[in-house]
Scaffold this motif. Structure first.
Motif, PDB file in Angstrom:
ATOM      1  N   SER A  30      -6.668  -6.346   2.291  1.00 54.09           N
ATOM      2  CA  SER A  30      -6.262  -6.160   1.269  1.00 54.09           C
ATOM      3  C   SER A  30      -6.135  -6.384   0.766  1.00 54.09           C
TER       4      SER A  30
ATOM      5  N   MET B 207       1.064   6.286   9.366  1.00 51.27           N
ATOM      6  CA  MET B 207      -0.140   4.814  10.099  1.00 51.27           C
ATOM      7  C   MET B 207       0.981   4.528  11.436  1.00 51.27           C
TER       8      MET B 207
ATOM      9  N   ALA C 291       0.950  -0.891  -0.032  1.00 55.69           N
ATOM     10  CA  ALA C 291      -0.300  -0.428  -0.189  1.00 55.69           C
ATOM     11  C   ALA C 291       0.569   1.497   0.128  1.00 55.69           C
TER      12      ALA C 291
ATOM     13  N   SER D   5     -10.182 -10.850   3.170  1.00 51.91           N
ATOM     14  CA  SER D   5      -9.132  -9.952   3.736  1.00 51.91           C
ATOM     15  C   SER D   5      -8.468  -8.660   3.254  1.00 51.91           C
TER      16      SER D   5
ATOM     17  N   ARG E 178      -6.713  -5.230  -3.325  1.00 50.33           N
ATOM     18  CA  ARG E 178      -6.396  -5.157  -3.442  1.00 50.33           C
ATOM     19  C   ARG E 178      -5.476  -6.029  -5.177  1.00 50.33           C
TER      20      ARG E 178
ATOM     21  N   LYS F  13      -2.577   3.463   2.921  1.00 49.52           N
ATOM     22  CA  LYS F  13      -3.296   2.388   3.778  1.00 49.52           C
ATOM     23  C   LYS F  13      -4.166   2.146   4.147  1.00 49.52           C
TER      24      LYS F  13
ATOM     25  N   TRP G 158      -6.053   1.341   7.625  1.00 47.17           N
ATOM     26  CA  TRP G 158      -5.544   1.036   8.735  1.00 47.17           C
ATOM     27  C   TRP G 158      -6.864   1.899  10.347  1.00 47.17           C
TER      28      TRP G 158
ATOM     29  N   SER H 126      -1.441 -12.998   2.903  1.00 49.37           N
ATOM     30  CA  SER H 126      -3.530 -12.958   3.263  1.00 49.37           C
ATOM     31  C   SER H 126      -3.854 -12.290   1.776  1.00 49.37           C
TER      32      SER H 126
ATOM     33  N   ASP I 257       4.909  -1.983   5.705  1.00 49.19           N
ATOM     34  CA  ASP I 257       3.166  -2.655   6.596  1.00 49.19           C
ATOM     35  C   ASP I 257       3.282  -2.985   7.498  1.00 49.19           C
ATOM     36  N   ALA I 258       1.941  -4.012   8.623  1.00 47.20           N
ATOM     37  CA  ALA I 258       2.544  -3.278   9.782  1.00 47.20           C
ATOM     38  C   ALA I 258       3.338  -4.454  10.259  1.00 47.20           C
TER      39      ALA I 258
ATOM     40  N   HIS J 271      -6.498  -2.855  13.557  1.00 50.26           N
ATOM     41  CA  HIS J 271      -7.273  -2.164  12.779  1.00 50.26           C
ATOM     42  C   HIS J 271      -8.593  -1.775  13.926  1.00 50.26           C
TER      43      HIS J 271
HETATM   44  O1  PMV Z   1      -5.835  -6.870   4.926  1.00 48.38           O
HETATM   45  P1  PMV Z   1      -4.866  -7.012   6.360  1.00 48.38           P
HETATM   46  O2  PMV Z   1      -5.765  -7.323   7.276  1.00 48.38           O
HETATM   47  O3  PMV Z   1      -4.026  -7.566   6.359  1.00 48.38           O
HETATM   48  O4  PMV Z   1      -4.921  -5.542   6.746  1.00 48.38           O
HETATM   49  C1  PMV Z   1      -3.222  -4.630   6.450  1.00 48.38           C
HETATM   50  C2  PMV Z   1      -2.682  -3.851   6.625  1.00 48.38           C
HETATM   51  C3  PMV Z   1      -1.939  -2.892   5.811  1.00 48.38           C
HETATM   52  O5  PMV Z   1      -0.569  -4.120   5.425  1.00 48.38           O
HETATM   53  C4  PMV Z   1      -0.517  -2.307   6.963  1.00 48.38           C
HETATM   54  C5  PMV Z   1      -1.383  -1.632   4.792  1.00 48.38           C
HETATM   55  C6  PMV Z   1      -2.483  -1.745   3.512  1.00 48.38           C
HETATM   56  O6  PMV Z   1      -3.235  -1.051   3.723  1.00 48.38           O
HETATM   57  O7  PMV Z   1      -2.320  -2.727   3.307  1.00 48.38           O
END
Ligand code: PMV
Length: 325
Positions: A153, A245, A12, A151, A156, A15, A17, A110, A283-284, A199
């Motif tokens: 992200s 973030m 991203a 999931s 995208r 982001k 978040w 994921s 990222d996280a 989140h």
């Molecule tokens: O899709 P999740 O729940 O794994 O969230 C992803 C969150 C970040 O990777 C930190 C930011 C993003 O936009 O991908």
């Protein structure tokens, strides 16, 4: 018969978040703000789905091992929602999902996993109806919306090279710019706090309100820099975004610090460099992603040497989204 699909993770630039409260499974994982991403190409998940006999149970393998109970639940739930969406009576499935990149490295497995699983499952369920398969293959927003429910992200990772995700689904941005993503793997430890938990905490940060107010401006600027292929405009914006973030994470009611001392040391060293044509985002997790218009392995290795930091490098670049194999 087996259905197979491949998808890549995405990184991203703006982001996701913090998510909206959901009323049902249909509006799960909807971000508080629109986000922008680049889909990768070398890192890939291949998902294989096939039908099992009626009296059997789903069987799920991830990277050639029986999936953990937690992952089995998520996959089974995703199969349920796809059968539901297609209005087909649920039957048990054998699912095999395999990554060609190491897990827990800052490449969001994921996202690629749920994008590939969505496509492979749809193909498997509709295999005798090619016009319906065509309909889904063409309707990328519908695929994105389904993947998102597995999931966030993953919405995208259906399309590429660049996506704009707002509300239910992500859309491909009409851009033609080859960018590279060089991931520096400083740690392979699984995160102590999952992004799902993160989140939920996002809105407890005192900085979140301001972020949401200011974000439309940054988002516009990122879109403009992408259109103009202006790496020196894009770079500072994505660094600011990643830092913000992490500020939100660190200031939530239960603070999360995903960064390692090495991550911070590198960021500081890079801040001192006046002329740079590669820029970082996060990222996280602690592993920085470097975005550039050209491969930068050599510079990165020199920087690691200079700062006395050990890390592995994963070189990737933008790609075109999920497809059937
Ligand atoms: O899709 P999740 O729940 O794994 O969230 C992803 C969150 C970040 O990777 C930190 C930011 C993003 O936009 O991908």
């Amino acid at each position: 018969m087996t259905s197979k699909a491949v998808a890549s993770p995405n990184i991203a630039l703006i982001k996701y978040w913090g998510k909206k409260e959901s009323q049902s499974d249909l509006d799960r994982n909807i971000g508080l703000n629109p986000s922008i991403s680049m889909t990768l190409s070398k890192a890939q998940t291949v998902a294989e789905v096939s039908q099992k006999h009626d009296n059997e149970l789903d069987e799920i393998f991830i990277n050639n091992k029986v999936a953990s109970l937690e992952d089995q639940k998520k996959v089974t739930k995703h199969l349920d929602r796809i059968f539901d969406e297609l209005k087909i009576k649920r039957y048990p499935c054998l699912v095999k999902s395999e990554n060609n990149f190491p897990m827990a490295t800052g490449l969001a497995s994921s996202a690629s996993a749920f994008a590939a699983l969505t496509l492979a499952t749809i193909n498997e369920i509709l295999k005798s109806d090619s016009s319906k398969i065509e309909f889904y293959l063409k309707n990328k927003e519908l695929l994105s919306s389904l993947a998102r429910r597995g999931s966030g992200s993953a919405a995208r990772s259906i399309e590429g090279p660049y996506c704009y995700w707002e509300r239910e689904s992500a859309q491909k941005l009409k851009l033609d710019w080859k960018l590279y993503d060089t991931v520096l793997i400083l740690s392979r430890e699984k995160k102590a706090i999952s992004s799902s938990q993160g989140h939920l905490l996002a809105q407890s940060s005192p900085h979140m309100k301001n972020r949401l107010e200011m974000l439309p401006q940054r988002t516009e600027k990122v879109l403009r820099a992408l259109e103009l292929k202006a790496i020196n405009d894009l770079g500072p914006l994505i660094e600011e975004e990643a830092l913000e973030m992490h500020k939100i994470m660190q200031s939530s009611s239960s603070p999360i610090d995903y960064l390692l001392p090495e991550t911070k040391k590198l960021m500081q060293a890079l801040n001192q460099q006046r002329t740079r044509d590669y820029y970082w985002t996060l990222d996280a997790g602690p592993n920085p992603h470097f975005i550039s218009e050209r491969p930068i392995r050599e510079e990165l290795e020199a920087l690691l040497k200079q700062e006395d930091i050990q890390g592995e490098i994963w070189e990737d670049e933008c790609g075109y989204g999920a497809k059937l194999l």
